[in-house]
Write an enzyme that holds these catalytic residues in place. Structure first.
Site: not given
Ligand code: IDP
Length: 154
Positions: A12, A52, A60, A88, A94, A105, A115, A118, A131
């Protein structure tokens, strides 16, 4: 060599800016995964929205799309046995606060919205192939023999 698959991983913009591209690539290489596609780009907004799309209704979502298009990213495709699950596990939870030390992470991030990396979710059936298709054309992925495969796989 059962369950060999390809999976999608992306450095990222935060990690790119912090000079962590090499760290992420090294960890995946060291694990034994095979790199079959990689590029550096500024992701077009349209593609970020597709990537996304599942989060479209979340509060968010706009910040997430703004962030992922805010600077260079490094989309990659890695191949290996159970590659989606293996990666993963390597990237960790996450929220970096929940990510174990030793995960990417858990070692390089503090904040949920920054973070570092991805990776396609193994609990989301077909997310890896979906993806890959969003981010790569077939001719951007290469086929070759991994020279150490006989030492990585029984
Ligand atoms: P992942 O990246 O671990 O697959 P996802 O739930 O798909 O997690 O979320 C995508 C991205 O969105 C996360 O990596 C994180 O950067 C962001 N994100 C997820 N949940 C939140 C939140 O509650 N607030 C702000 N950003 C979030």
């Amino acid at each position: 060599m059962s369950d060999h698959e390809r999976t999608f991983v992306m450095v990222k913009p935060d990690a790119f800016a912090r000079g962590l591209v090499g760290e992420v690539v090294s960890r995946l290489e060291d694990r034994g995964l095979k790199l079959v596609g990689i590029k550096v780009e500024n992701m077009p907004r349209e593609r970020a929205e597709e990537h996304y799309g599942e989060h479209e209704d979340k509060p968010f979502y706009d910040d997430l799309v703004d962030f992922i298009t805010s600077g260079p990213v490094v989309p990659m495709v890695w191949e290996g046995q159970d590659a989606t699950r293996q990666v993963r596990q390597m990237i960790g939870e996450t929220d970096p606060l929940e990510a174990q030390p030793g995960t990417i992470r858990g070692d390089y991030a503090l904040d949920l919205g920054r973070n570092v990396v991805h990776a396609a979710d193994h609990e989301d059936e077909g997310a890896n192939e979906r993806e890959i298709a969003i981010h790569f054309d077939d001719d951007e992925l290469i086929d070759y023999d991994q020279h150490d495969a006989e030492w990585l796989y029984e």
